[in-house]
Design a protein around this motif. Structure first.
Motif, PDB file in Angstrom:
ATOM      1  N   ASP A  77      20.308   7.717 -34.477  1.00  0.00           N
ATOM      2  CA  ASP A  77      20.301   8.584 -33.294  1.00  0.00           C
ATOM      3  C   ASP A  77      18.880   8.970 -32.894  1.00  0.00           C
ATOM      4  OD1 ASP A  77      23.048   8.506 -33.119  1.00  0.00           O
ATOM      5  OD2 ASP A  77      23.342  10.367 -34.241  1.00  0.00           O
ATOM      6  N   LYS A  78      17.991   9.074 -33.869  1.00  0.00           N
ATOM      7  CA  LYS A  78      16.603   9.456 -33.582  1.00  0.00           C
ATOM      8  C   LYS A  78      15.823   8.314 -32.925  1.00  0.00           C
ATOM      9  CE  LYS A  78      12.460  11.359 -35.818  1.00  0.00           C
ATOM     10  NZ  LYS A  78      11.881  11.833 -37.105  1.00  0.00           N
ATOM     11  N   LEU A  79      16.165   7.070 -33.290  1.00  0.00           N
ATOM     12  CA  LEU A  79      15.359   5.929 -32.856  1.00  0.00           C
ATOM     13  C   LEU A  79      15.972   5.114 -31.723  1.00  0.00           C
ATOM     14  CD1 LEU A  79      14.258   4.495 -36.336  1.00  0.00           C
ATOM     15  CD2 LEU A  79      13.048   6.144 -34.889  1.00  0.00           C
ATOM     16  N   LYS A  80      17.239   5.276 -31.449  1.00  0.00           N
ATOM     17  CA  LYS A  80      17.937   4.337 -30.563  1.00  0.00           C
ATOM     18  C   LYS A  80      17.433   4.343 -29.125  1.00  0.00           C
ATOM     19  CE  LYS A  80      21.822   7.487 -29.604  1.00  0.00           C
ATOM     20  NZ  LYS A  80      23.288   7.681 -29.784  1.00  0.00           N
ATOM     21  N   THR A  81      16.815   5.411 -28.662  1.00  0.00           N
ATOM     22  CA  THR A  81      16.329   5.455 -27.279  1.00  0.00           C
ATOM     23  C   THR A  81      14.841   5.126 -27.162  1.00  0.00           C
ATOM     24  OG1 THR A  81      15.874   7.835 -27.433  1.00  0.00           O
ATOM     25  CG2 THR A  81      18.053   7.174 -26.627  1.00  0.00           C
ATOM     26  N   LYS A  82      14.183   4.876 -28.280  1.00  0.00           N
ATOM     27  CA  LYS A  82      12.738   4.634 -28.252  1.00  0.00           C
ATOM     28  C   LYS A  82      12.411   3.178 -27.972  1.00  0.00           C
ATOM     29  CE  LYS A  82      11.358   8.394 -31.354  1.00  0.00           C
ATOM     30  NZ  LYS A  82      10.549   8.739 -32.557  1.00  0.00           N
ATOM     31  N   LYS A  83      11.212   2.955 -27.445  1.00  0.00           N
ATOM     32  CA  LYS A  83      10.702   1.599 -27.304  1.00  0.00           C
ATOM     33  C   LYS A  83       9.178   1.635 -27.386  1.00  0.00           C
ATOM     34  CE  LYS A  83      10.694   1.519 -22.205  1.00  0.00           C
ATOM     35  NZ  LYS A  83      11.183   0.771 -21.019  1.00  0.00           N
ATOM     36  N   THR A  84       8.587   0.509 -27.691  1.00  0.00           N
ATOM     37  CA  THR A  84       7.138   0.431 -27.861  1.00  0.00           C
ATOM     38  C   THR A  84       6.464   0.104 -26.538  1.00  0.00           C
ATOM     39  OG1 THR A  84       7.034  -1.962 -28.280  1.00  0.00           O
ATOM     40  CG2 THR A  84       7.568  -0.530 -30.159  1.00  0.00           C
ATOM     41  N   GLY A  85       5.152   0.045 -26.567  1.00  0.00           N
ATOM     42  CA  GLY A  85       4.394  -0.329 -25.372  1.00  0.00           C
ATOM     43  C   GLY A  85       4.662  -1.754 -24.924  1.00  0.00           C
ATOM     44  N   PHE A  86       5.227  -2.573 -25.806  1.00  0.00           N
ATOM     45  CA  PHE A  86       5.610  -3.947 -25.453  1.00  0.00           C
ATOM     46  C   PHE A  86       7.083  -4.031 -25.064  1.00  0.00           C
ATOM     47  CE2 PHE A  86       1.915  -4.645 -28.236  1.00  0.00           C
ATOM     48  CZ  PHE A  86       1.184  -5.537 -27.464  1.00  0.00           C
ATOM     49  N   ASN A  87       7.728  -2.858 -24.883  1.00  0.00           N
ATOM     50  CA  ASN A  87       9.146  -2.761 -24.517  1.00  0.00           C
ATOM     51  C   ASN A  87      10.086  -3.242 -25.623  1.00  0.00           C
ATOM     52  OD1 ASN A  87       8.885  -1.626 -21.874  1.00  0.00           O
ATOM     53  ND2 ASN A  87       8.253  -3.638 -21.115  1.00  0.00           N
ATOM     54  N   SER A  88       9.621  -3.227 -26.848  1.00  0.00           N
ATOM     55  CA  SER A  88      10.494  -3.564 -27.964  1.00  0.00           C
ATOM     56  C   SER A  88      11.358  -2.357 -28.308  1.00  0.00           C
ATOM     57  CB  SER A  88       9.664  -3.962 -29.192  1.00  0.00           C
ATOM     58  OG  SER A  88       8.839  -5.064 -28.901  1.00  0.00           O
ATOM     59  N   SER A  89      12.619  -2.621 -28.578  1.00  0.00           N
ATOM     60  CA  SER A  89      13.562  -1.547 -28.901  1.00  0.00           C
ATOM     61  C   SER A  89      14.033  -1.684 -30.342  1.00  0.00           C
ATOM     62  CB  SER A  89      14.771  -1.610 -27.966  1.00  0.00           C
ATOM     63  OG  SER A  89      15.567  -2.755 -28.264  1.00  0.00           O
ATOM     64  N   LEU A  90      14.809  -0.708 -30.774  1.00  0.00           N
ATOM     65  CA  LEU A  90      15.407  -0.769 -32.102  1.00  0.00           C
ATOM     66  C   LEU A  90      16.298  -1.999 -32.239  1.00  0.00           C
ATOM     67  CD1 LEU A  90      15.802   0.663 -34.857  1.00  0.00           C
ATOM     68  CD2 LEU A  90      17.736   1.885 -33.819  1.00  0.00           C
ATOM     69  N   LEU A  91      16.894  -2.433 -31.135  1.00  0.00           N
ATOM     70  CA  LEU A  91      17.737  -3.624 -31.167  1.00  0.00           C
ATOM     71  C   LEU A  91      16.929  -4.849 -31.606  1.00  0.00           C
ATOM     72  CD1 LEU A  91      20.545  -4.819 -30.588  1.00  0.00           C
ATOM     73  CD2 LEU A  91      19.796  -5.236 -28.239  1.00  0.00           C
ATOM     74  N   ASP A  92      15.701  -4.962 -31.106  1.00  0.00           N
ATOM     75  CA  ASP A  92      14.844  -6.085 -31.508  1.00  0.00           C
ATOM     76  C   ASP A  92      14.548  -6.036 -33.003  1.00  0.00           C
ATOM     77  OD1 ASP A  92      14.358  -7.242 -28.859  1.00  0.00           O
ATOM     78  OD2 ASP A  92      13.231  -5.405 -28.458  1.00  0.00           O
ATOM     79  N   VAL A  93      14.469  -4.839 -33.548  1.00  0.00           N
ATOM     80  CA  VAL A  93      14.152  -4.657 -34.959  1.00  0.00           C
ATOM     81  C   VAL A  93      15.317  -5.059 -35.854  1.00  0.00           C
ATOM     82  CG1 VAL A  93      13.597  -2.938 -36.737  1.00  0.00           C
ATOM     83  CG2 VAL A  93      12.489  -2.807 -34.495  1.00  0.00           C
ATOM     84  N   ILE A  94      16.535  -4.670 -35.483  1.00  0.00           N
ATOM     85  CA  ILE A  94      17.669  -4.780 -36.405  1.00  0.00           C
ATOM     86  C   ILE A  94      18.605  -5.955 -36.144  1.00  0.00           C
ATOM     87  CG2 ILE A  94      17.615  -2.271 -36.681  1.00  0.00           C
ATOM     88  CD1 ILE A  94      20.248  -2.165 -35.054  1.00  0.00           C
ATOM     89  N   GLN A  95      18.433  -6.669 -35.027  1.00  0.00           N
ATOM     90  CA  GLN A  95      19.460  -7.630 -34.619  1.00  0.00           C
ATOM     91  C   GLN A  95      19.685  -8.748 -35.643  1.00  0.00           C
ATOM     92  OE1 GLN A  95      18.222  -9.124 -30.799  1.00  0.00           O
ATOM     93  NE2 GLN A  95      16.148  -9.561 -31.495  1.00  0.00           N
ATOM     94  N   SER A  96      18.624  -9.178 -36.343  1.00  0.00           N
ATOM     95  CA  SER A  96      18.817 -10.240 -37.340  1.00  0.00           C
ATOM     96  C   SER A  96      19.662  -9.754 -38.511  1.00  0.00           C
ATOM     97  CB  SER A  96      17.464 -10.746 -37.846  1.00  0.00           C
ATOM     98  OG  SER A  96      17.631 -11.782 -38.795  1.00  0.00           O
TER      99      SER A  96
END
Length: 251
Positions: A36-55
């Motif tokens: 819940d703390k991280l799900k709305t965040k993204k980096t300066g490159f528009n990377s989201s938590l989804l990019d981190v965990i999808q694999s």
């Protein structure tokens, strides 16, 4: 702030992960609170938590289960990365520092196979990233091409022991391919864990292999890291390979 479509995929991914028997570090440390703390965040490159965990979500048999889509992810999603890194490395806390490099006395390292009976070749390698670009999971096709062109421009300036040839994977002839296979230089498209992380998109665009004329110094372009620098030679003389790496890697 991520958009609604990404957020919806994230919620589905988190639910899917919780429904598996996964023993990955991702599942261990991605609690509801952290999610819940991280799900709305993204980096300066528009990377989201989804990019981190999808694999890790798609491969519940993963041991770790996460990939950093860019360097900023380590800070933006630190509530997930920090405990996983500490667990994986057996105590490397978020405030820990890498120790100063100490190669020891390489002159004392023996040739482990002086008669050449067992060791085909010995190599030392390190990974490096190009500043200003995300990592493979979020690279665009145009960025792959741009990075390859930057590398080729640098390689064209190599002289002396470093002088060699660059072989792009895109459009590679069967003859060149077989030559690189015979020399044990060729790399292949990534495994299912990398593919699920989107680290193999646009293959083989922007990928290639450089080696010097002596075939003792290699650079892999966009295999998994942006760059993999490799010092290698036939036989088991580890000390010599390490000493060469100081020259090749600029250490």
């Amino acid at each position: 702030m991520v958009d609604a479509a990404v957020l919806e995929k994230l919620e589905a991914a988190f639910k899917k992960l919780q429904g598996t028997e996964s023993k990955s570090l991702l599942k261990k440390y991605l609690s509801q609170e952290v999610f819940d703390k991280l799900k709305t965040k993204k980096t300066g490159f528009n990377s989201s938590l989804l990019d981190v965990i999808q694999s890790g979500v798609e491969n519940p048999d993963s041991g770790v289960g996460i990939y950093a889509p860019d360097a900023e992810s380590y800070s933006t999603f630190s509530d997930l990365f920090d405990p996983i890194i500490e667990d994986y490395h057996g105590g490397f806390k978020k405030d820990a520092k890498h120790p100063n490099k100490d190669w020891g006395d390489v002159d004392t390292l023996p040739n482990v196979d002086p008669t050449g009976e067992y060791v085909i070749s010995t190599r030392v390698r390190c990974g490096r990233s190009m500043e200003g670009y995300p990592f493979n999971p979020c690279l665009t096709e145009a960025q792959y091409k741009e990075m390859e062109e930057k590398l080729k421009a640098t390689l064209d300036g190599f002289q002396g022991d470093l002088k060699g040839s660059y072989y792009p994977l895109a459009g590679m002839t069967k003859e060149v391919q077989q030559k690189l296979i015979d020399d044990h230089f060729l790399f292949k498209e990534g495994d299912r864990f990398l593919q699920a992380a989107n680290a193999c998109r646009f293959w083989p665009t922007g990928r290639g292999i450089f080696h010097n004329d002596a075939k003792t110094f290699l650079i892999w372009c966009n295999e998994e890291d942006h760059l993999r620098l490799i010092s290698m030679q036939p036989g088991g003389d580890l000390g010599q390979v390490i000493q060469n790496s100081w020259i090749y890697f600029g250490l």
